[in-house]
Scaffold this active site. Structure first.
Site: not given
Length: 308
Positions: A93-94, A34, A130, A197, A36, A227, A230-231
């Site tokens: 990032r959280q 499964d 971060h 920005k 695990e 990531d 783009g930036t």
């Protein structure tokens, strides 16, 4: 001393044990039907100092679970002390809750810290968190190591300008500038370039203003994570439009999701320098250079072992 290398950090781990001139412990990661996960450690680690090396990179959930199971296994085998080395601390990032439209996010960086501590680690070492506030999420000793020394060789000092990609990155950019000042006896940290920005409204293109003089400068954008790219690509284009001679970027953690590599290779960025905190099988390209943090982590392990 025993070294255990997780699935997400095999190449980096091999470099470290080679420098330490020891063999890594044998670990078997298996799965039930499964999905695990199960972890077996075959070495005798009883009453040993054990170092576990594992990034929480993609697939982040699997690699985090493997790390937790490995810590638990080593703890149950009677290790004297467990030091968990996490080159890339996923979920970083959280690091704050976000409230929007009567909805609230989890504090993922704190939850991951709780899980790692509960599993049984004695201490933690990471590379370039971060945000520094994440250190406060741990109740065990944590060491946040800088990787700036590996970027110095890739940075030309003539007409140099250090660039913070946003206001939140000013501290990191200034710290890198101070590293270069110490190495090359030049003055940089008082003249950090900042990219401002903003969007006029939702759905419109991002506007980038450059705070500081970059005309004819060799610009170095310093950041902790790339990531989608783009930036970073937009920042390089903006700097060139303001007269920068060249633009390179030194970024610690290369998530490089989706078509990030293709985007970077076709951008105005002259070079992206990344570390091996995250393992990538990149096709050879003149725009992306990978530098290793193996020496930094080897010195940490040697110093940590001597101190304990």
């Amino acid at each position: 001393m025993k070294i255990i290398i997780g699935s997400a950090s095999k190449e980096l781990g091999k470099s470290i044990v080679n420098k330490l001139n020891i063999q890594s412990s044998i670990v078997q990661v298996s799965r039930f039907a499964d999905g695990e996960m199960n972890v077996h450690v075959k070495d005798d680690v009883y009453d040993q100092e054990v170092y576990i090396i594992q990034s929480i990179s993609s697939p982040a959930n699997d690699n985090l679970m493997e790390l937790l199971l490995t810590i638990d296994t080593v703890k149950r085998l009677g290790a004297k002390r467990i030091t968990t080395i996490i080159p890339y601390y996923g979920y970083s990032r959280q690091d704050r809750t976000i409230k929007n439209n009567n909805m609230q996010s989890a504090l993922g960086a704190k939850l991951a810290a709780n899980l790692i501590q509960t599993a049984g680690t004695s201490s933690v070492a990471v590379i370039d968190l971060h945000s520094n506030q994440i250190e406060g999420f741990f109740d065990v000793p944590i060491t946040n190591l800088s990787c700036f020394e590996v970027f110095v060789e890739s940075t030309h000092t003539e007409n140099l300008a250090i660039v913070a990609p946003d206001v939140g990155a000013i501290g990191r950019a200034r710290a890198f500038a101070k590293t270069l000042e110490k190495e090359h006896k030049i003055k940089l940290s008082d003249e950090i370039i900042i990219i401002d920005k903003y969007r006029e409204k939702a759905g419109t293109s991002q506007v980038m203003n450059i705070v500081g003089e970059v005309t004819s400068k060799n610009c170095v954008i310093v950041d902790d994570i790339v990531d989608s790219g783009g930036t970073l690509c937009n920042a390089a284009s903006a700097l060139k439009s303001y007269g920068a001679r060249s633009v390179i970027s030194c970024v610690t953690h290369s998530v490089l999701s989706g078509n990030a590599v293709e985007k970077i290779c076709s951008s105005s960025l002259d070079k992206l320098v990344i570390t091996d905190t995250i393992l990538h099988k990149l096709e050879k390209t003149g725009k992306i250079k990978v530098v290793s943090i193996a020496n930094i982590l080897t010195r940490f392990i040697q110093g940590d072992k001597d101190a304990n």
